[in-house]
Design a protein around this motif. Sequence first.
Motif, short mmCIF file in Angstrom:
data_model
loop_
_atom_site.label_atom_id
_atom_site.label_comp_id
_atom_site.label_asym_id
_atom_site.label_seq_id
_atom_site.Cartn_x
_atom_site.Cartn_y
_atom_site.Cartn_z
N GLN A 57 0.88 -1.14 -0.04
CA GLN A 57 0.12 0.17 -0.04
C GLN A 57 0.91 1.25 0.14
N ALA A 58 1.87 1.27 0.94
CA ALA A 58 2.74 2.29 1.06
C ALA A 58 3.11 2.60 -0.47
N ALA A 59 3.85 1.52 -1.34
CA ALA A 59 4.43 1.85 -2.51
C ALA A 59 3.42 2.28 -3.44
N TRP A 60 2.22 1.73 -3.58
CA TRP A 60 1.11 2.37 -4.50
C TRP A 60 0.87 3.91 -4.04
N LEU A 61 0.98 4.25 -2.89
CA LEU A 61 0.67 5.69 -2.43
C LEU A 61 1.65 6.62 -2.86
N LEU A 62 3.05 6.06 -3.02
CA LEU A 62 4.00 6.85 -3.28
C LEU A 62 4.12 7.28 -4.85
N LYS A 63 3.61 5.91 -5.64
CA LYS A 63 3.22 6.28 -6.93
C LYS A 63 2.40 7.08 -7.08
N ALA A 64 1.29 7.04 -6.53
CA ALA A 64 0.19 7.95 -6.54
C ALA A 64 0.57 9.36 -6.47
N ILE A 65 1.47 9.63 -5.58
CA ILE A 65 2.17 11.10 -5.49
C ILE A 65 2.85 11.69 -6.54
N SER A 66 3.41 11.07 -7.40
CA SER A 66 4.23 10.97 -8.52
C SER A 66 3.49 11.31 -9.78
N LEU A 67 1.99 10.96 -9.49
CA LEU A 67 1.12 11.26 -10.38
C LEU A 67 -0.09 12.27 -10.31
N ILE A 68 0.25 13.03 -9.27
CA ILE A 68 -0.71 14.25 -8.91
C ILE A 68 -0.13 15.54 -9.59
#
Length: 328
Positions: A57-68
């Motif tokens: 989950q942490a890895a996916w959330l870090l990915k999400a940040i890069s896509l904002i």
Amino acid sequence: MDSSNATQIHTGHGTIPRNPGTDFDLDWALSLTANTSAIERRCATLPGRRSVKKDYQAAWLLKAISLIDLTTLAGDDTEARVRRLCAKARQPVNAALLSQLGMDGLTTGAVCVYHEMIPAAVKALKGSGIPVAAVSTGFPAGLSPFHLRVEEIRESVKAGAEEIDIVISRRLVLEGKWQELYNEMRAFREACGDAHVKAILATGELGSLRNVARASMICMMAGADFIKTSTGKESVNATLPVSLVMIRAIREYFERTGYYVGYKPAGGISKAKDALVYLSLIKEELGDRWLQPDLFRFGASSLLGDIERQLEHHVTGAYSAGHRHAMA
């Protein structure tokens, strides 16, 4: 068209040919339909079927940040607010927390502002590699005179915006004037030059999922680099059913032409768990290549704050107060 002659999209993940558009094909656009009940059933099952926990989950959330696309589109925006937002884009999560997660150097995908705030944003982001996106063409209603909308794009590009988020004329969709919509989008694409263009459909005002599918395809035919759900100012913004329709249109366009088009849901995505659902939908429908900043963005502001709280909980075991993660 020969992909070797197409403008290249440069990212940290390689290059892909930029979508040059295709000739207007009304039969293709009108062949698109939408089974609303089936689409809604598919989307209703997604949050429960796709759940990630702990390190994943942490890895996916870090990915999400890069896509904002970190966004401020308020009437009381100031240069000081934009500078603070850009500082947040450069350092979206507490440096010590990122270091513990092994993600030093993480930034958001872009910063999105009104035209007047472009110079301040460009200056604040200098050297960061983070592009400035500007909303344009009479945002959010798109009802100013056509020649002024085209000139607004040119002025924003001249001011330093590398991405332009345009709004289409919704009436052209509602009245079935598909050739006029194609011509409008084509003119906006040409005015952008080398800047990438995101076509905002304002899906909450298009009347039906079928119209969303057809408008998506027409905008891609006319050369849109991204299709985007909403301005964030409508009563209904990004939803999973709309997203499913739009990304399936992207998939069909890619399968037929070989050109990639990006997707940007915007408006109403404020919780980390919602971001995870959108990411899983993209992964299932389009594949991993679309989970990069050159092909997927979240249009959001408060989303980053909730993600930061979830990451802090992952590392420390305790939730922090929301006010500790202000955007600007």
